[in-house]
Every structure is written in C-alpha cells, then in structure tokens.
Design an enzyme around this catalytic site. Structure first.
Site, PDB file in Angstrom:
ATOM      1  N   LYS A   6      14.134  46.010  29.097  1.00 47.90           N
ATOM      2  CA  LYS A   6      13.280  45.894  28.076  1.00 47.90           C
ATOM      3  C   LYS A   6      14.594  45.347  27.115  1.00 47.90           C
ATOM      4  O   LYS A   6      14.038  45.017  25.829  1.00 47.90           O
ATOM      5  CB  LYS A   6      14.284  47.386  26.939  1.00 47.90           C
ATOM      6  CG  LYS A   6      15.552  48.135  27.606  1.00 47.90           C
ATOM      7  CD  LYS A   6      16.346  48.338  26.184  1.00 47.90           C
ATOM      8  CE  LYS A   6      17.692  47.781  26.012  1.00 47.90           C
ATOM      9  NZ  LYS A   6      18.433  49.015  26.344  1.00 47.90           N
TER      10      LYS A   6
ATOM     11  N   TRP B 119      31.086  53.671  26.883  1.00 48.65           N
ATOM     12  CA  TRP B 119      30.062  54.753  26.868  1.00 48.65           C
ATOM     13  C   TRP B 119      30.847  55.495  28.325  1.00 48.65           C
ATOM     14  O   TRP B 119      30.291  56.778  28.537  1.00 48.65           O
ATOM     15  CB  TRP B 119      28.801  53.888  27.701  1.00 48.65           C
ATOM     16  CG  TRP B 119      27.594  54.435  28.566  1.00 48.65           C
ATOM     17  CD1 TRP B 119      27.152  54.250  29.382  1.00 48.65           C
ATOM     18  CD2 TRP B 119      27.365  55.110  27.966  1.00 48.65           C
ATOM     19  NE1 TRP B 119      26.170  54.214  29.579  1.00 48.65           N
ATOM     20  CE2 TRP B 119      25.959  55.618  28.840  1.00 48.65           C
ATOM     21  CE3 TRP B 119      26.388  55.944  27.011  1.00 48.65           C
ATOM     22  CZ2 TRP B 119      25.203  56.290  28.295  1.00 48.65           C
ATOM     23  CZ3 TRP B 119      25.749  57.028  26.006  1.00 48.65           C
ATOM     24  CH2 TRP B 119      25.364  57.236  27.068  1.00 48.65           C
ATOM     25  N   GLY B 120      31.787  54.764  29.062  1.00 49.24           N
ATOM     26  CA  GLY B 120      32.154  55.606  30.082  1.00 49.24           C
ATOM     27  C   GLY B 120      32.913  57.245  29.542  1.00 49.24           C
ATOM     28  O   GLY B 120      32.408  58.134  29.978  1.00 49.24           O
TER      29      GLY B 120
ATOM     30  N   PHE C  96      40.969  52.017  34.508  1.00 49.74           N
ATOM     31  CA  PHE C  96      42.153  51.387  34.680  1.00 49.74           C
ATOM     32  C   PHE C  96      43.066  51.139  33.908  1.00 49.74           C
ATOM     33  O   PHE C  96      42.963  50.734  32.362  1.00 49.74           O
ATOM     34  CB  PHE C  96      41.038  49.616  34.564  1.00 49.74           C
ATOM     35  CG  PHE C  96      41.317  48.780  34.428  1.00 49.74           C
ATOM     36  CD1 PHE C  96      41.442  48.295  35.599  1.00 49.74           C
ATOM     37  CD2 PHE C  96      42.075  48.164  33.823  1.00 49.74           C
ATOM     38  CE1 PHE C  96      42.365  47.045  36.993  1.00 49.74           C
ATOM     39  CE2 PHE C  96      42.871  46.454  34.093  1.00 49.74           C
ATOM     40  CZ  PHE C  96      42.517  46.524  35.488  1.00 49.74           C
TER      41      PHE C  96
ATOM     42  N   ARG D 166      22.168  44.814  20.277  1.00 48.51           N
ATOM     43  CA  ARG D 166      22.010  43.018  20.209  1.00 48.51           C
ATOM     44  C   ARG D 166      21.197  41.972  20.398  1.00 48.51           C
ATOM     45  O   ARG D 166      20.782  41.093  20.168  1.00 48.51           O
ATOM     46  CB  ARG D 166      23.353  42.940  20.885  1.00 48.51           C
ATOM     47  CG  ARG D 166      22.985  44.164  22.051  1.00 48.51           C
ATOM     48  CD  ARG D 166      23.889  43.483  23.117  1.00 48.51           C
ATOM     49  NE  ARG D 166      25.730  44.451  22.537  1.00 48.51           N
ATOM     50  CZ  ARG D 166      26.956  43.576  22.418  1.00 48.51           C
ATOM     51  NH1 ARG D 166      26.475  43.429  24.064  1.00 48.51           N
ATOM     52  NH2 ARG D 166      27.766  44.416  22.311  1.00 48.51           N
TER      53      ARG D 166
ATOM     54  N   LYS E  40      23.915  50.092  33.524  1.00 48.34           N
ATOM     55  CA  LYS E  40      22.218  49.110  32.588  1.00 48.34           C
ATOM     56  C   LYS E  40      22.452  48.426  33.860  1.00 48.34           C
ATOM     57  O   LYS E  40      23.172  47.503  33.868  1.00 48.34           O
ATOM     58  CB  LYS E  40      22.587  49.121  31.105  1.00 48.34           C
ATOM     59  CG  LYS E  40      22.219  50.265  30.639  1.00 48.34           C
ATOM     60  CD  LYS E  40      21.220  50.618  29.701  1.00 48.34           C
ATOM     61  CE  LYS E  40      20.739  52.347  29.071  1.00 48.34           C
ATOM     62  NZ  LYS E  40      19.929  52.027  27.887  1.00 48.34           N
TER      63      LYS E  40
ATOM     64  N   GLY F 176      35.120  53.078  29.463  1.00 46.46           N
ATOM     65  CA  GLY F 176      34.635  52.171  28.652  1.00 46.46           C
ATOM     66  C   GLY F 176      34.276  53.232  27.185  1.00 46.46           C
ATOM     67  O   GLY F 176      34.668  54.174  27.199  1.00 46.46           O
TER      68      GLY F 176
END
Lengths: 385, 385
Positions: free
Chosen positions: B230, B31-32, B59, B294, B142, B29
């Site tokens: 966090k 981040w990937g 994928f 966010r 995460k 994705g």
C-alpha cells in the site's frame, strides 16, 4: 479484474458500412452534455463503427444569450457549446441538438439515457412507438428506485417501457472533471448474453476515451447499485468528518460500507460480488464521493452546525434533495419490510442519524459488535505467571 | 467477508486454568507499546484464557526523567507509561517491562513481534534456545523483505529462525490513534490448519477491543503484503496530489493500485484475492495511507518542491527511509528479474518517478492503455445519418 468482459484492448471488428450504428443521446444537462461530447468524439474517431452524426435531445428552452432571447438548440448547433448546462466546454461539431425526442429516437440504434431519474417516465412515454426494433439503450442515470416492493434499476424500467435491452454506465465520474478531460475510469454493465444486437466491445468503443477509461462487466445490477448506495456510505463518512474522527475510523466506515453495498447487490440481485470491490462503479466511486462529494459535505455540516437536513439542502444544494439521505430512507423501508434491518447496520445507522435523531457518535457501537464474554471470566488482576 | 474465519463473535472456550496462555511482547516503541496496551487489557478482561501478567521486552535505555537519569524499564514499571515512545498514554498495570528478551521468551506462549524490521534478525538470534516448544508468534511488523530472489514475509523469517508458527497482524492502524482508542479495524492472518496449538479465536480474543475490531483470515501472505504494498500506491496518489489532480483520477489510481496489490499477492503467494479488496489490511489500510500518510505527503512534496527524495526524507521524516520508495525499488528489482514489469504498470511508474526521473504527469499514460484503433478507420467527418 476477472469480471471484466471488454476494455479498449478488445477493439471490435467493424460492421458493414451500411450497418454502422447511429447514436442518440437522451438528455443534455451537465452530465448529459459531457456524455454527448464523449460519444461525439468516438463517433468521429471510429468512423467504421459509428455514423458520424450524434443526435442529442435537448429539452427546448429560450435563454438570454448575448443580449437576445434564443433557443438553446439553436445556440448549441451554432456554437457547439451547451452555454446553459456545460458552459466553457467546446463540443465536437458532429453533435446535433434536436428538440424533438421522437426524431432522435427514430434515427438511433443506440439510445444513451442521461436524464434526471424523475423524468425517465415522461420521456419513455414520448419515445414509445418510435424506437427502432434492434435498438439498444444504455442508462447513465444515477440511482435506483427502491421501495417496500423491492428495488428497480432504471435500466429495467427502460426495458419494460420500450421493449429494448438496456445496460448501465456508472463510475467515479464528476461531470465537470470528465468534461475538462481530467482522467477517470468508468464501468459499463452490459450483458450481451441477453440477446442484444450490439456487442459489449462496441459499447466500450462508444464511450472509451484517452481520458475516460471504460471496462465492461455483465453485472448490470452491481454497476447500477454502486452509484446509488455509495451515497449512503459517503454520508456516514461525512458524519465522521463532522465528528473529526481520524483516518483509521473513516477507512473502516468505507470498508464496512462497501461490504454492505456488496451484500445488498448480491441479496437483491444476481450480482457478482467482485463488481463492488474491484470496479470503478463500486470502490472508486465510493472513494471519490467520500473525498468531498455533496453527500459527504452535507453530512459533515449536519453534525457541525446542528441544522436539519432540509435546511442544509436549501443552503448547500439550492433546494435539491440530498441523494444519500433519500436513498437511505428508501432502503430502510425495504429492509424493514423484509426484516433485514440487522443485516445492514451501517445503512440503518445513516437512516437513524438523518431521520430519527440518533446521535452520530453512536456509529461507533454499530461498527464494533459487542464482545461476547464467556461466562465466569476472571476480570480482576491475579499475580500468576 | 466470506474469507473471515474468526471475529469477536466467535469467543473461544476457555482452556483449563493451568493452560491459560502467557503473553510476551517483543518490542516497545510507539506501535509496540500500543499493542502491549491492547494485550494487557485483554489479558485482564479474559482471565479464563490468558494469564494476567503481560511481559514486554524493552531495549534498555537510560533516559532523563524528572531531572534524573533512569532506566526506561524502571520508569515504565513504576508509572505504567512509556514516557519515551508513547508519552501521555496510561498502560494497564499488568504489563511488566523486562530488559532481557530471553526472559520474556522463556515465559511466553504467545510471542507478539513489534520491532522495526531491521532488528528482527538480531532479536531472533538472542531468543533462540529459549522459546517454549508449543509457543506461537504473531508479527505486527509492517513490510516484507523483497529482492531479486523473491519475497519473504517477516512471519516466514520468524518461523525459520525460531521453529514456531507465526501469523501476522496488519490493518488501517495509525499507532497514536490506536493508543488514544480511536476506533479502527485490523486483520489477523493466521492459519490454524498449519498445526498451531493456539486457535484463531484465541488470537482474536487477545487483540480485539471495543476500539480495535479484529477479523482473522487464513491468508497470512495477503495480510502481510497489504501493509507493505500500500505504501507504493499511496506514493502514486501523493504524486497526483502534487499535480492537483481531481478526485476521479485519484480514486482510479487507488483502484488500480489495489488490484496490482491483489495481483502481486496471488502471483507470488497462494493469497486469497478477497483479502486485499475486502479486509482492513488491504483496502482500508490503503485508503488511510492515501488520506495523508507519510508516503503520500512526501510524494506530494516531491512533485511540488522538486526536491530529491533523500532531501525530503531528511526534512519530513527526520532521516527515516521513505517506505513506499524503498518498497517500490525492491519490488521493481524482483519484477525485472522475472520479466514481469509490464504486469504491474502502476508499481513500475512509482519506481520510475522516484528513481529514474520520469515526469509524474506520465502516470496518465500508464492508467489509460492505448486504444487499439482498427485499421482503415474513417476519422474525418461524414455527413451520413
């Protein structure tokens, strides 16, 4: 929070009625009046512990008030408002403005110093010989005196000059927000092991309010240095703002800066490393300053406008000295004389950007140590698996 | 920084040429792909340590590209750009997109997990039986899995499912900023004492770039929990933003939140308390999130608009779950079952505001413990000195 020695949870036992403490505030500016308001409220709330009357030394001035020239002390004692330095904020009526610093000194068991640091010397000179033998002091003066010889806390200075113990109060405290009773936290550095007659719990009781949450630690140096060194770091973040760097980069600068603050405090004093990263005087004060304090804003404008710091001090601070730049210069002088410049790359970079024309973009190289490549690396692509 | 066990200063000795490590990225994705780009660059830069080819499991999807339907892996391998999930960012040509996760698994010594957490289970199931015996993993996922039974790190989950050691990478890393090579820092939690075949220094060498500064610590739990907890704190700061509270108050919330994160990590795991307050995965990630992540933005809108969180998830997050709220609920369930709610007042308050209709203004009472007045206080003014 294992460094905390007292909070409002540890309410102190009341002393005998004739031993209740008298409070004197040395200073009456914006922050001084906000602090006097707090002490006045607590002197009333804790009548078993403190005498109600809180004396505030006011440097006498004649000011124009409702069409006539009047003395600032008179107006304060009549209106319970510091119309010049903290207008619009009603203070409790048990605060008495007094123009004679010797009178305040003579009648106080706890002396709360809230004067600009350049006046400490002169004020102590006037107080000498009038201090009660068991009196203690607490310094709410931001900053420390740094030069080639070393670092001196104003609390140490007060102890030397007046011969009484002196603690420190510092935290994420913007004076006007405190005066408006917006919630905030603060830290008191106070070491009762050093033979003071007043406990840390009493000090917390004097300052803790529902809107002003106090924790006491023994690490006086850590508390004092947090308030001074954070200004250097918030300039670094201001440069980053000026360059429009992202949140990742800015939080990395804050983190590195906080660790340099911690390193400085533990290198030059016997500071507990947890003070800087866990208490309000360290991490919280730093974050507040980086969210738009004056050092932050000036440093941002320095990058965006290309104007000199002197010019910006005139335009944005009405001629006041930019604390972060001044502290960076003092710290740099000390680090240079001790051959420690390399140990504090971020502090040094702020100095170089502010005074030696280094490009702010160069801060990146400082944040990222060069990767030490091993010899004979393949750096060309190979087709192996 | 005394918890740090490896940085780019400790460049590892190169292994024999036939022992160089093969890298596999599990996930592709946003981040990937950013992580694959980093590993691809380092596999090239450190040819003595890593095999050049980096395999990235993608994928497989058919997407519309330049007017025709094509496979995502084919487009990536031709253009070296993830046109769907990280458009506009050129990746190094030594990264090979592969649609078969078993092939990537079979050929990798280091497996880097970067999939959304809800897919970990399914992916591990497919990988089982294809993992090299000496392989190690590192999780860039995460979050943590929390429920009444306790807290499970995804790294622990991967170890259980695949029988290999798994570390964690987490820090103040917004994927798009990392992909654009804006400078940031990150933390690797990796404990070489647990019998892994790959050193912490090698892990740092795999991820450290001039724009991505890595420090390794042994405290895997602290690193993983920082990135999860966090989000709760940044919601609290978002509520404060919605109420237009000042900088003092917000920095107090961050400080208190950071200490609850630290307390949680040390209570449920053998976490080093310094990880949270000193490393990027703790303090820096928290600050970045509070500067407009966010969770922060949704919480602010929650207060300002009065809309429900579900509504805001639809409007602001395109239907994605708001992590801070979900984590607050999971953590609250755990704390309730262990009778620990009172130990974590800020976490609990975020849960109550988000799910139980508590007024955000009530956060103040949580920050300020009630002053315990001693009995028989005088609270009326007296005229004594």
């Amino acid at each position: 929070m294992s460094t905390t020695i007292a909070t409002s949870h540890n309410f102190p036992p009341a002393p005998p009625r004739n031993k209740r403490l008298s409070i004197g505030i040395i200073g009456s500016g914006n922050w001084g009046t906000a602090i006097a308001k707090i002490c006045g409220e607590n002197a009333r709330a804790h009548g078993n512990h403190f005498r109600s009357k809180v004396r505030m030394w006011v440097f006498e001035e004649e000011i124009e008030y409702k069409g006539e020239k009047r003395k600032l002390t008179e107006i304060f004692n009549e209106t319970h408002e510091n119309v010049k330095y903290l207008p619009g904020i009603p203070c409790p009526s048990n605060i008495l403005a007094i123009p004679d610093v010797r009178e305040v000194t003579r009648k106080s068991d706890v002396l709360v110093f809230v004067v600009p640091h350049q006046f400490v010397d002169r004020v102590c000179e006037q107080m000498k010989g009038f201090v009660r033998p068991n009196a203690v002091a607490i310094s709410c003066i931001k900053g420390v005196a740094v030069n080639k010889q070393g670092v001196k806390l104003y609390s140490e200075y007060i102890t030397e000059r007046l011969g009484i113990y002196c603690g420190v109060l510092s935290g994420a405290n913007v004076a006007n927000e405190v005066a408006r009773e917006d919630f905030c936290e603060t830290t008191i550095g106070y070491n009762p092991d050093l033979g003071t007659s007043v406990s840390a719990e009493m000090m917390v009781a004097l300052f803790d309010r529902p809107y002003f949450s106090v924790a006491a630690v023994k690490d006086v140096a850590g508390v004092a240095l947090g308030g001074a060194l954070k200004n250097i770091v918030s300039m670094a973040v201001g440069f980053a703002d000026g360059l429009e760097w992202g949140g990742n980069t800015k939080s990395a600068i804050m983190r590195r800066g906080l660790l340099e603050m911690q390193k400085f405090a533990t290198m030059f004093f016997d500071s507990d490393p947890r003070t800087m990263v866990e208490q309000s005087c360290g991490i919280a004060d730093l974050v507040t300053s980086c969210l738009g304090g004056r050092n932050n804003r000036c440093a941002e404008a320095f990058v965006k406008t290309g104007k000199s710091l002197q010019q910006l001090e005139k335009e944005l601070l009405g001629g006041q000295v930019l604390q972060g730049a001044a502290t960076a210069a003092d710290v740099h002088e000390l680090l240079t004389s001790r051959d420690l410049v390399k140990e504090f790359p971020l502090f040094t970079t702020v100095y170089r950007i502010a005074y030696e024309g280094m490009k702010p973009e160069g801060m990146i190289q400082v944040l990222q140590p060069p990767v030490e490549e091993s010899e004979n690396e393949f750096t060309t692509e190979t087709n192996d698996d």
